[in-house]
Design a protein around this motif. Structure first.
Motif, mmCIF file in Angstrom:
data_model
loop_
_atom_site.group_PDB
_atom_site.id
_atom_site.type_symbol
_atom_site.label_atom_id
_atom_site.label_comp_id
_atom_site.label_asym_id
_atom_site.label_seq_id
_atom_site.Cartn_x
_atom_site.Cartn_y
_atom_site.Cartn_z
ATOM 1 N N LEU A 63 -9.233 -1.421 -18.287
ATOM 2 C CA LEU A 63 -7.966 -1.110 -18.785
ATOM 3 C C LEU A 63 -6.502 -0.586 -18.189
ATOM 4 C CD1 LEU A 63 -7.704 -2.354 -21.700
ATOM 5 C CD2 LEU A 63 -7.434 0.352 -22.628
ATOM 6 N N VAL A 64 -7.172 0.230 -17.524
ATOM 7 C CA VAL A 64 -6.153 1.705 -16.470
ATOM 8 C C VAL A 64 -5.716 0.131 -14.982
ATOM 9 C CG1 VAL A 64 -6.003 2.848 -14.574
ATOM 10 C CG2 VAL A 64 -7.409 3.443 -16.986
ATOM 11 N N LEU A 65 -6.341 -0.423 -14.746
ATOM 12 C CA LEU A 65 -6.044 -1.438 -13.682
ATOM 13 C C LEU A 65 -5.520 -2.474 -14.347
ATOM 14 C CD1 LEU A 65 -9.493 -1.258 -10.588
ATOM 15 C CD2 LEU A 65 -7.122 -0.077 -11.127
ATOM 16 N N ILE A 66 -5.246 -2.798 -15.109
ATOM 17 C CA ILE A 66 -5.031 -4.027 -15.534
ATOM 18 C C ILE A 66 -3.425 -3.209 -16.420
ATOM 19 C CG2 ILE A 66 -4.239 -5.514 -17.651
ATOM 20 C CD1 ILE A 66 -7.101 -6.085 -17.869
ATOM 21 N N LEU A 67 -3.202 -2.130 -16.974
ATOM 22 C CA LEU A 67 -1.895 -1.586 -16.930
ATOM 23 C C LEU A 67 -1.194 -1.398 -15.447
ATOM 24 C CD1 LEU A 67 -2.260 0.331 -19.788
ATOM 25 C CD2 LEU A 67 -1.176 -1.790 -19.514
ATOM 26 N N ARG A 68 -2.135 -0.814 -14.375
ATOM 27 C CA ARG A 68 -1.326 -0.202 -13.105
ATOM 28 C C ARG A 68 -1.475 -0.687 -12.019
ATOM 29 N NH1 ARG A 68 2.393 3.872 -12.918
ATOM 30 N NH2 ARG A 68 1.186 4.049 -10.464
ATOM 31 N N PRO A 69 -1.894 -1.649 -11.294
ATOM 32 C CA PRO A 69 -3.074 -2.369 -11.039
ATOM 33 C C PRO A 69 -3.296 -1.901 -9.412
ATOM 34 C CG PRO A 69 -0.781 -4.399 -11.423
ATOM 35 C CD PRO A 69 -0.932 -2.767 -11.639
ATOM 36 N N SER A 70 -2.650 -0.531 -9.051
ATOM 37 C CA SER A 70 -3.582 0.166 -7.729
ATOM 38 C C SER A 70 -3.314 0.841 -8.524
ATOM 39 C CB SER A 70 -2.324 0.038 -6.861
ATOM 40 O OG SER A 70 -0.561 0.288 -7.458
ATOM 41 N N GLY A 71 -4.323 1.300 -9.397
ATOM 42 C CA GLY A 71 -4.560 2.511 -9.851
ATOM 43 C C GLY A 71 -3.599 4.069 -10.010
ATOM 44 N N ILE A 72 -4.293 4.671 -10.616
ATOM 45 C CA ILE A 72 -3.355 5.518 -11.607
ATOM 46 C C ILE A 72 -2.221 5.602 -10.419
ATOM 47 C CG2 ILE A 72 -3.501 7.976 -12.847
ATOM 48 C CD1 ILE A 72 -6.729 7.840 -13.156
ATOM 49 N N LEU A 73 -2.805 6.620 -10.105
ATOM 50 C CA LEU A 73 -1.977 7.261 -8.314
ATOM 51 C C LEU A 73 -1.687 6.664 -7.224
ATOM 52 C CD1 LEU A 73 -2.351 10.979 -8.299
ATOM 53 C CD2 LEU A 73 -0.736 10.068 -9.091
ATOM 54 N N GLY A 74 -2.078 5.315 -7.792
ATOM 55 C CA GLY A 74 -1.620 4.184 -6.327
ATOM 56 C C GLY A 74 -0.469 4.514 -5.398
ATOM 57 N N GLU A 75 -0.062 3.412 -4.827
ATOM 58 C CA GLU A 75 1.380 3.652 -4.742
ATOM 59 C C GLU A 75 2.353 3.610 -5.961
ATOM 60 O OE1 GLU A 75 2.292 2.954 -0.326
ATOM 61 O OE2 GLU A 75 0.808 4.549 -0.879
ATOM 62 N N ALA A 76 3.083 3.940 -5.391
ATOM 63 C CA ALA A 76 4.443 3.801 -6.509
ATOM 64 C C ALA A 76 4.657 2.313 -6.723
ATOM 65 C CB ALA A 76 5.527 4.943 -6.418
ATOM 66 N N LEU A 77 4.667 1.765 -7.573
ATOM 67 C CA LEU A 77 4.607 0.144 -7.574
ATOM 68 C C LEU A 77 6.197 -0.158 -7.103
ATOM 69 C CD1 LEU A 77 3.035 -1.326 -11.167
ATOM 70 C CD2 LEU A 77 2.105 -1.432 -8.847
ATOM 71 N N THR A 78 6.294 -0.874 -5.789
ATOM 72 C CA THR A 78 7.109 -1.283 -5.103
ATOM 73 C C THR A 78 6.723 -2.532 -5.514
ATOM 74 O OG1 THR A 78 6.797 -0.457 -2.803
ATOM 75 C CG2 THR A 78 7.869 1.070 -4.274
ATOM 76 N N GLU A 79 8.215 -3.252 -5.589
ATOM 77 C CA GLU A 79 7.412 -5.061 -5.034
ATOM 78 C C GLU A 79 7.275 -5.111 -3.054
ATOM 79 O OE1 GLU A 79 10.371 -5.541 -8.260
ATOM 80 O OE2 GLU A 79 10.772 -4.462 -7.206
ATOM 81 N N GLU A 80 6.835 -6.124 -2.885
ATOM 82 C CA GLU A 80 6.720 -5.790 -1.699
ATOM 83 C C GLU A 80 7.431 -6.657 -0.991
ATOM 84 O OE1 GLU A 80 3.955 -8.533 0.925
ATOM 85 O OE2 GLU A 80 3.581 -8.930 -1.374
ATOM 86 N N LYS A 81 7.759 -5.754 0.092
ATOM 87 C CA LYS A 81 9.285 -6.703 1.104
ATOM 88 C C LYS A 81 8.550 -8.000 1.971
ATOM 89 C CE LYS A 81 13.014 -5.320 4.052
ATOM 90 N NZ LYS A 81 13.398 -4.149 4.721
#
Ligand SMILES: Nc1ncnc2c1ncn2[C@@H]1O[C@H](COP(=O)(O)OP(=O)(O)OP(=O)(O)O)[C@@H](O)[C@H]1O
Ligand SMILES: Nc1ncnc2c1ncn2[C@@H]1O[C@H](COP(=O)(O)OP(=O)(O)OP(=O)(O)O)[C@@H](O)[C@H]1O
Ligand SMILES: [Mg+2]
Ligand SMILES: [Mg+2]
Lengths: 238, 406, 368, 268, 517
Positions: free
Chosen positions: C349-367
């Motif tokens: 559930l957590v990963l579906i909501l936050r695909p890179s984990g709770i404190l994973g890299e702030a969700l920036t879009e890939e450059k």
């Protein structure tokens, strides 16, 4: 005095023979330019000097001593510093941290602080961005940071790999100013550039590389006037 | 013991080879083969001079249940040593790794039946691995006597070869429920198990029987074995205030539960284990926390046979009895009983080979009666339950297992 | 390879998907809360039970976190899952075991003539030494593990070191079994951290036992975690580790001995695992060759949950997982057997909501 | 000339940074339009907004009369927008031909079942794609190198392979991000001619990001200048070269002038 | 020969000291010696130790290796005999010293009546005495010391011989390969019919072997076959589309259980036909693949790995839980699972199953290749290399990833169904994490993305442990070590994948060594 002497080095990437017995040298206080087409082996030459890739045969002397068996970290302690192609800033470290990484071989905090001040003085833009993460800087800022990071190690020989690549014309100008300035403060420079016109105009001497071999060498002015160089690397004399 | 059938010195009768069975039982038409081999359903196992008579075992020797497999097989090895020789032939135990899984059980069974000198199987260990192996031994005519496969239906499959000395979950569970309800007078209990076939099987029976008797099962919880902290589940159970906690599983989890019950508000509830949690290890590792805990057992705690076995085990393998997994003793017994049965049917051929009529052996094991062993007398009934007597219950008093009042 | 990784690729979330996800998350959340509310009302779990559950969750979580940091540390630098990490912990736990065992065998006579073991005469020394030895041999194991099984694979495709790690894990586990036997061995704790002793906290009529060993574990893991965080963020070694993690070749160009830093990382990660191993032994009272497997998997899960490669993430992931595991079944009124089902479902559930984990890299879009 | 692509007040924000700020851009069919600007001006980001990597916070991207922002990148590719990348992004361990064949993906229609049964339709499609891919390979001058893994190709060849892949889906609009970066003047001239021929031969509209003024000024029909995310100028090459704001922010005194400066300095 | 060399040799000696002592501590010395003795045809009698000569042979072998490595480390060209032998001697001596120390410690403890076994469980008194050659600790230790030194010196000698003969060897090799490329072997190789004949021989073997090699090998090879099936499925997910899935066993379990539930008399008494049940299993697995894929395929790399690992565990725990006990019979598992029938006749013998498995494997290879060599395979590969760019190039990544997962799951379902049917029984213990790990290992050990690789990998992963049964309790230890070794020696896998060729008459492509990225 001959500072760096590269004698007939051969480098392979798997089956690709990238450097086919290249020789060149650099005297103390000089700017020497390496120019050549894509894949000629310019970056490979620099990496071979830094020992981050291994040579199959040939010799490299620095101040008269062979450095062919020296591991990369010890090359750095001998003050041969490479500013790599494509800048290669540590993306998740701040500007300050990146600069500190440049001074990794030094332990004197006071001197590091002083050098950092000097860098900020030279690149005011970096002072503005000191807390920003390296990965979010623009290309030009990254290039400045890369050069500053290299200088933090207090190099005696600076290996610069395409410092002007992908930069806006106006920044290119600044970068070349800085290179000259560094050189005037006593650092010898081995410069790799696509922009042969600019490179040769600030260099003392130059070498032209083609598919892993040195095909031409001479003083910068001679090379600038050489018809082959003009045709192939100076855009038809433009 | 000794040869039941006199060995006719020179029978010309060719030995029948059973087309449906494997090479393992093919007997060469040798001059020395006794007549019984010709008539035996599965033919004879031929042990040439210099070879050993092999007992094969499938057990988890690696993986998280390795201690069961290793202990039981080492127990059986002691039985082999004690078993001596038969007409100059030695016995040998071939223990193969199943990793406790059905898949491994089948692989081992298939491997063992290819060895013509394997005559009987004191195993397998774990019901799943056993179940997958039964059909294979059935075809080859190898009698099994499992020390630890307790899943009740195993003996209802109509197998000729499968027998066990472990008592079934059904028998034990029923007597445990009755003991809790009638003897101890509890009305509210919690039932726990380790999620394994054995533990859960027991827990199910206890839950059903206890409810049938009129008691209330206030909590029914499975735990994941191998963990070492069960305070959470115990905390939740404690809030239901049971008088006793029944646990179906093994000693490794048993004493952790007994210990942690004291930390979680279950100080006054009685820990009631099963034969899996019986053993000195429980006392050693639960200490004062184990005082007053119950368990069931087949093993008379103070029998000479057991003392002798424990001493031998310690000398041979450096492991004190207290650290052994349950069924180690049954491992000894299973091997010992099978050795006795082999001795009773084997015939020394005129050619110096030893002949073990397989069908005879299968029957002999099923008809075994009154074989005395560490875990009590072994008598098999017609489906292969060799231990139909109910369990004895024990209680920890002053740091020792003593027999609980009947 | 380095560059491909630090820009953790996260696909551009499209608006509609985002909204659907948000709605789904909201619905799940509401259902969860309703369920928890119902269960809490129906069951007679008192405050004491909840407290017990939380404390035990915290303790387990602390240990998960310690192990998870080891995973994350190595992952951050080599982008490989060090599958053998749990086994390193097992070896550390045996180190502590043998120290206690040895000290227990040395008799000491007190002033008043009573005979006690050295273990209880000098429990602090015993505990310190147990940790030192446990961490030491675990660190050594980590060091050789890297040298033998991973270093020759530097630069190989990503999954190759993973398989090597699995092989090493199988090897170490069986080596443990062959050396120390398959039976569980009881940890003889010094009395002052005996598992039965602790503070009795009266709550709502009953008493809750906070065991010394549990609190000790909790405090120790917290201390170690903070120390490690400071090490990585503030020291030169830490900076070098981060540099190696981000770009090995450039790190070498800064004068960093990359091999040495990687070795040191394995030593640190091994030492952390070792400390967790000893703690595990002390807290649970036993050890054997298989003791590293389950915590290993759990800690790996925790590391991913927190955002793999991220040290604070590993801590939070570990604690979160520990608490979810212990409170989850009670709160949802589900069989404890399904503890792990809950833990893994929450993970999903957590990963579906936050695909890179709770404190994973702030969700920036890939450059690109 | 009809408008092919239009951006209306497109804005993209990263954290606190507005990388692209209300940019309006109109590109007509058949044009070669260039975008220039200092480093970090937002050029690549604008490309990312057009090709669907980013969904702009504000504004619209209109392609062929349809609003395309918010669509997934594969849908946008299928509509006829292809691109190359500032740092070459090929499928490294696939051969050159295969790289191009992946580019044909939006034009292929056989699902898993026909592929499994290898129906005539599937076979025909596969044959067609192979032959077309080899044609493209020839077109970009990589004939004979098709079975090499992309990663083994020289740099310049990789750049051209990227363009070939982009041409695979028969695009209407091709976005090129610094196609001549890291090339020497001679190679740059070849690339310049090639870009022009793509437009002329295939009728593909092209938007180009470049720092090399010799390329930009020679082949552009229209140049837009970005600075700090905003469009500060737009016009023909001559207009741009003369624009003081552009000179100040971007061009500086010009490359040849510069090297003369250094030369003089050294000779002194 | 300088200090550095001595240091290096000593270090080498230390490594071997650790190896020897470790082997002694886990009692492997005894097992190895008995195996050596068995190779020479002498059975080890029950309850006794093998002959000392076998131990000497084993220790000498390690000593030779020790000396070999030490001499190689001098890195001289050409090798100087004196230096090499010195290096060997030094290394052997260091190892020997440690062996001596170990002998003294263990031997003295033993003779003072300490039961070492309480702490180190493999260290039985007999094995200690055996290691000391039945002598006192001191003399036993000295035997070890001299044995180690002498054999290491011989090892160094071997290197010298090797060095001297290497040149000759190389010439021979070149000649051989030149001949192989020039004369009839080359022609044979180029002839298409040879390929057909080879294929025919393989097919013939596949038809004949199951009838001839007995039930054990049928069982083992059947297991290998089932793992080939699983490997091909996972290869599609991991090797082709590049999604790391660690919970592949979930699909295997779903296949096995759905097959079991519809055919077994208990608990539901459905007794469906084998073939229909197989279909049900495959479809159920494929659907579960899609269902789990829908929410999680956005995740990448190790996040996907851990989520699928969790999914695998969830399925296993649910199967054995009280919650689903009514449906799955909990931990007891399901028995009496149906075997294959055709026209009312049962085909359940071990060789019948072997044929069934061979057919299934051939079918799956055929299908996998069809997909791999089509646009779908290309799209998968593109996704595996750069998902972002693949999508921007027009690949519907979501669809293709789901497809890969569904197909992979379907293969696992097929494997699970056959597995359950063959054992006539399946329980939760059959569906543990190790299955996923084994399948992943075989895919990578074989060479990611390559079907022949999968087959080799399955033999390595499931066949090897069976072969290693001789090693008894050291089986998995050795297996683990071999796994590490295989990866180090062949990181690209046993049979790496190659890309098909499309351009006719093109010059031979340049290849780069290694699989590094
Ligand atoms: N990591 C690598 N693997 C394989 N081949 C490589 C690698 N790096 C460089 N090469 C090859 O080695 C040769 C020389 O490359 P090098 O990078 O030194 O060229 P260069 O002169 O710096 O070119 P550029 O102008 O593109 O920077 C080229 O043919 C290149 O393809
Ligand atoms: N994914 C991202 N996250 C955060 N900031 C970003 C991201 N992508 C770009 N930026 C920032 O947005 C600004 C514009 O970047 P962009 O790449 O568009 O510049 P550019 O005009 O292409 O420059 P260059 O000529 O150097 O390539 C830069 O300051 C950059 O640091
Ligand atoms: Mg270069
Ligand atoms: Mg850009």
């Amino acid at each position: 005095m001959m500072m760096l002497d590269v004698q007939g080095i051969n480098v392979y990437y798997g089956a690709i023979h990238a450097l086919k017995g290249i020789s060149f040298h650099l005297n103390e206080g000089e700017i020497v330019a390496l120019i050549g087409a894509n894949g000629a082996g310019k970056s490979t030459s620099l990496s071979a000097i830094s020992r981050v890739i291994s040579t199959r045969s040939g010799a490299i002397f620095y101040k008269g001593e062979s450095i062919i068996n020296t591991p990369p970290q010890d090359i750095v302690t001998r003050r041969i510093i490479q500013v790599p192609e494509g800048r290669r800033i540590f993306p998740r470290m701040s500007v300050v941290e990146n600069l500190e990484m440049g001074a990794y071989i030094h332990n004197d905090r006071g001197k590091i602080e002083k050098n950092m001040e000097a860098m900020f003085a030279r690149f005011p833009r970096l002072r503005e961005r000191r807390k920003q993460l390296g990965g979010t800087l623009s290309g030009g800022e990254q290039q400045m940071l890369a050069i500053a990071r290299g200088l933090m190690a207090e190099p005696e020989l600076l290996l610069l790999d395409e410092p002007s690549m992908g930069l806006a014309p106006i920044i290119v100008e600044q970068i070349f100013d800085i290179i000259q300035d560094i050189n005037q403060h006593g650092t010898s420079i081995l410069l790799v550039e696509q922009n042969a016109q600019m490179a040769l105009s600030i260099a003392n001497r130059g070498y032209v590389l083609e598919t892993g071999r040195v095909v031409l060498e001479g003083s910068a002015d001679d090379l600038l006037d050489n018809p082959h160089v003009q045709e192939a690397y100076l855009g038809g004399g433009g | 013991s000794g040869a039941q059938t006199p060995a006719p010195a020179n029978t010309d009768a060719p030995v029948a080879t059973d087309a449906t069975t494997d090479k393992a039982t093919d007997v060469p038409a040798a001059a020395g083969a006794p007549a019984v081999c010709a008539t035996d359903e599965f033919g004879c196992a031929v042990i040439p001079p210099g070879s050993t008579i092999k007992l094969g075992m499938g057990a988890p020797m690696t993986g998280d249940y390795a201690s069961f497999g290793i202990d039981i097989s080492q127990g059986a090895t002691i039985a082999i040593k004690d078993g001596g020789e038969l007409d100059g032939f030695k016995f040998e135990l071939v223990a193969q790794d199943t990793q406790g899984a059905p898949e491994g059980g089948a692989a081992v069974a298939n491997k063992l039946v290819t060895d013509p000198t394997v005559v009987a199987i004191p195993g397998h260990i774990f019901s799943g691995s056993t179940e997958a192996a039964i059909p294979i031994y059935e075809k080859a005519g190898l009698p099994m006597l499992s020390p630890s496969a307790t899943n009740p239906p195993l003996t209802t499959l109509g197998s000729k070869v499968f027998n066990r000395i472990a008592f079934t979950d059904a028998v034990q569970g029923k007597s445990a429920a009755e003991y809790l309800y009638n003897k101890l007078g509890f009305r509210k209990i919690a039932v726990m198990h380790d999620g394994g076939a054995y533990g859960q099987g027991l827990a199910d029976v206890v839950k059903q029987e206890f409810t049938a008797l009129g008691g209330e099962v206030v909590a029914y919880e499975g735990i994941e074995p191998g963990k070492q902290d069960y305070t959470t589940v115990l905390s939740v159970i404690s809030s239901k205030n049971p008088e006793a906690v029944y646990f179906g599983g093994y000693v490794a989890e048993g004493y952790i539960l007994a210990n942690q019950m004291k930390q979680t508000g279950l100080e006054n509830a009685v820990f009631f284990g099963c034969d899996g949690t019986f053993g000195a290890e429980f006392i050693e590792k639960s200490g004062a926390n184990g005082e007053g805990a119950y368990a069931a057992s087949l093993i008379p705690p103070d029998s000479d046979a057991k003392a002798k076995f424990d001493a031998t085990y310690l000398a041979d393998y450096g492991v004190p009895a207290g650290s052994l997994s349950p069924y180690t003793w049954s491992g000894y017994d299973a091997a010992a009983a099978l050795i006795a049965m082999v001795k009773s049917v084997a015939v020394l051929g005129g050619d110096g080979n030893l002949y073990v009529p397989r069908g005879e052996l299968v029957k002999a094991v099923r008809n075994m009666s009154g074989f005395s062993s560490i875990t009590g007398d072994i008598t098999c009934n017609d489906v292969g339950e060799c231990n139909t007597a109910g369990p004895t219950f024990y209680i920890v008093q002053n740091g020792e297992w003593v027999q609980a009042p009947k | 390879m380095a560059e491909e990784h630090h820009k953790r690729p996260v696909k551009m979330p499209q608006l509609n998907i985002k909204i659907i996800r948000l709605i789904a998350a909201f619905v799940v959340l509401v259902l969860l809360i309703l369920r928890i509310h119902n269960v809490a009302l129906e069951s007679q779990l008192g405050a004491s039970t909840w407290l017990r559950l939380s404390v035990s969750g915290l303790i387990i979580g602390g240990m998960y976190a310690l192990i998870a940091i080891g995973y994350t540390l190595v992952y951050g630098i080599l982008f490989m899952i060090n599958f053998a990490h749990g086994e390193v912990m097992m070896i550390g736990s045996f180190g502590g075991y043998f120290v206690f065992e040895a000290f227990n065998a040395i008799p000491v006579t007190l002033h008043d003539g009573t005979q006690i073991s050295f273990l209880n005469a000098q429990p602090v020394i015993a505990i310190l030494l147990a940790f030192l030895i446990g961490m030491g041999i675990a660190a050594l194991t980590g060091y050789f593990l890297e040298k033998i099984a991973y270093r020759p694979l530097r630069g190989a495709p990503r999954l190759v070191p993973l398989i090597s790690a699995i092989g090493a894990s199988i090897f170490l586990q069986n080596a443990g079994q062959l050396l120390f036997g398959p039976q569980r061995r009881q940890y003889i704790n010094p009395v002052i951290i005996d598992r039965g002793l602790g503070w009795q906290i009266p709550i709502a009529g009953t008493k809750v036992l906070l065991t010394y060993s549990g609190i000790f574990s909790l405090v120790l893991s917290a201390t170690l975690m903070v120390a490690l965080y400071l090490l990585v963020q503030r020291t030169k070694l830490g900076r070098a580790m981060r540099a190696v993690a981000q770009d090995k070749r450039t790190a070498a160009l800064m004068g960093i001995n990359v091999d040495k830093i990687i070795s040191q990382t394995f030593v640190i990660s091994g030492a952390l695992a070792g400390s967790a191993g000893v703690m595990w032994g002390i807290h649970n009272g036993l050890t054997n060759y298989f003791v590293g497997f389950l915590p290993g998997i759990k800690a790996f899960t925790a590391a991913v949950l927190g955002g793999i490669g991220n040290i604070p993430g590993a801590m939070i992931g570990g604690l979160f997982l520990g608490i979810v595991e212990s409170i989850g079944p009670a709160a949802l009124g589900i069989d404890f057997q399904l503890q792990d089902v809950i833990a893994f479902s929450i993970l999903i559930l957590v990963l579906i909501l936050r695909p890179s984990g709770i404190l994973g890299e702030a969700l920036t879009e890939e450059k690109v | 000339m009809t408008t092919l692509l239009e951006t209306r007040r497109v804005t993209k924000v990263f954290g606190g940074l507005t990388a692209v700020n209300k940019v309006d851009l109109v590109v007509s069919q058949g044009m070669i339009a260039s975008i220039i600007g200092p480093n970090g001006a937002g050029k690549t980001t604008l490309f990312n907004c057009i090709s669907g990597f980013y969904n702009p916070e504000e504004g619209q991207v209109i392609f062929d009369g349809k609003v395309i922002n918010g669509k997934l990148t594969d849908r946008i590719a299928a509509m006829g927008i292809s691109r190359t990348y500032q740092n070459i992004r090929l499928f490294k361990n696939m051969s050159a031909v295969e790289n191009i064949m992946v580019g044909f993906e939006p034009r292929m229609h056989q699902g898993w079942l026909p592929v499994m049964l290898r129906t005539p339709a599937d076979r025909q499609e596969e044959k067609y794609v192979i032959s077309e891919a080899i044609k493209l390979l020839k077109y970009v001058g990589l004939e004979g190198l098709g079975d090499n893994l992309a990663t083994n190709l020289p740099y310049g060849a990789q750049r051209r392979l990227e363009i070939a892949r982009a041409l695979g889906n028969n695009p209407k609009l091709l976005l090129l991000d610094e196609p001549t970066a890291g090339m020497n003047p001679q190679e740059t001239d070849t690339m310049k001619a090639f870009i022009r021929s793509v437009r002329d031969d295939l009728g593909v509209t092209i938007i180009l990001i470049e720092h090399d003024m010799r390329v930009v000024m020679d082949i552009s029909d229209q140049i837009s200048v970005l600075d700090y995310g905003q469009k500060i100028a737009e016009g023909s090459p001559n207009e741009i070269q003369a624009d003081p704001r552009v000179i100040e922010a971007y061009l500086g005194p010009g490359a040849s002038a510069l090297s003369d400066k250094y030369r003089r300095e050294r000779q002194r | 020969m300088n200090n550095l060399h001595i240091q290096k040799s000593a270090k080498n000696g230390l490594v071997f000291a650790v190896i020897i002592i470790f082997l002694a501590l886990i009692g492997f010395t005894v097992t190895a010696a008995s195996m050596i003795q068995k190779v020479f045809g002498v059975e080890v009698s029950v309850g006794t130790m093998p002959k000392y000569s076998a131990l000497i042979a084993f220790l000498a072998f390690i000593g030779l290796w020790n000396g070999w490595r030490a001499a190689k480390q001098t890195e001289e060209h050409p090798l100087q005999a004196g230096h090499a032998i010195l290096a060997g001697l030094a290394s052997g001596f260091v190892t020997g010293l440690f062996a001596l120390g170990y002998s003294l410690i263990v031997g003295t403890l033993q003779s003072n009546g300490v039961n070492v076994r309480v702490y180190l469980s493999s260290l039985s008194p007999e094995s200690i005495i055996y290691f000391l050659f039945g002598q006192s600790p001191l003399s036993g230790g000295f035997i070890q010391l001299s044995l180690s030194t002498v054999s290491a010196a011989f090892g160094a000698l071997l290197v010298i011989f090797w060095d001297r003969s290497q040149h000759q060897f190389l010439i021979w090799k070149q000649k051989l390969s030149a001949w192989g490329n020039a004369s009839w072997p080359a022609k044979l190789r180029r002839n298409v019919f040879v390929g057909y004949i080879a294929m025919g021989v393989v097919l013939l073997l596949l038809v004949i072997l199951p009838r001839t090699w007995g039930s054990y090998w049928n069982y083992v090879m059947g297991t290998v076959g089932i793992y080939v099936l699983l490997g091909i499925g996972l290869n599609i997910i991991v090797g082709y589309s590049g999604q790391l899935v660690l919970g592949y066993v979930a699909f295997f379990a779903i296949g096995a259980y759905s097959f079991a539930l519809v055919t077994a008399p208990e608990p539901h008494n459905l007794n469906w036909n084998f073939w229909i049940a197989i279909l049900v299993a495959v479809v159920a697995s494929a659907i579960s693949g899609v269902l789990i894929g829908l929410p999680i395929l956005r995740l990448r790399g190790d996040y996907l790995a851990i989520v699928t690992l969790g999914f695998g565990e969830i399925i296993r725990i649910l199967i054995k839980s009280d919650l689903l006990k009514e449906i799955t019979l909990g931990p007891r598992g399901i028995r009496n699972i149906a075997g294959p029938t055709l026209f009312g006749k049962s085909f359940s013998s071990d060789s019948d199953f072997m044929y069934l498995i061979i057919l299934a494997v051939l079918l799956s290879i055929f299908l996998a290749r069809r997909w791999q060599e089509s646009r779908i395979g290309r799209a998968w590969l593109a996704i595996s290399q750069d998902e972002t760019v693949a999508q921007a190039t027009g690949v519907d990544t979501y669809k293709y990833k789901l497809l890969a997962l569904a197909i992979g799951a379907a293969f696992a379902g097929l494997g699970g169904a056959i597995f359950a049917s063959r054992n006539q029984f399946t329980g939760p213990e059959d569906h543990v994490l190790m299955v996923s790990i084994n399948v992943l290992c075989l895919v990578i050990v074989g060479g990611m993305g390559s079907i022949p690789g999968v087959i080799l990998g399955a033999f390595a992963l499931k066949g090897l442990p069976e072969i290693l049964r001789e090693l008894e309790s050291y089986r998995l230890l050795v297996f683990g070590a071999l796994l590490v070794l295989m990866m180090i020696v062949r990181p690209e896998g046993l049979w790496p994948a190659t890309r098909p060729k499309y351009e006719e008459n093109s010059p031979p492509p340049v290849t780069v060594e290694g699989g590094s990225r």
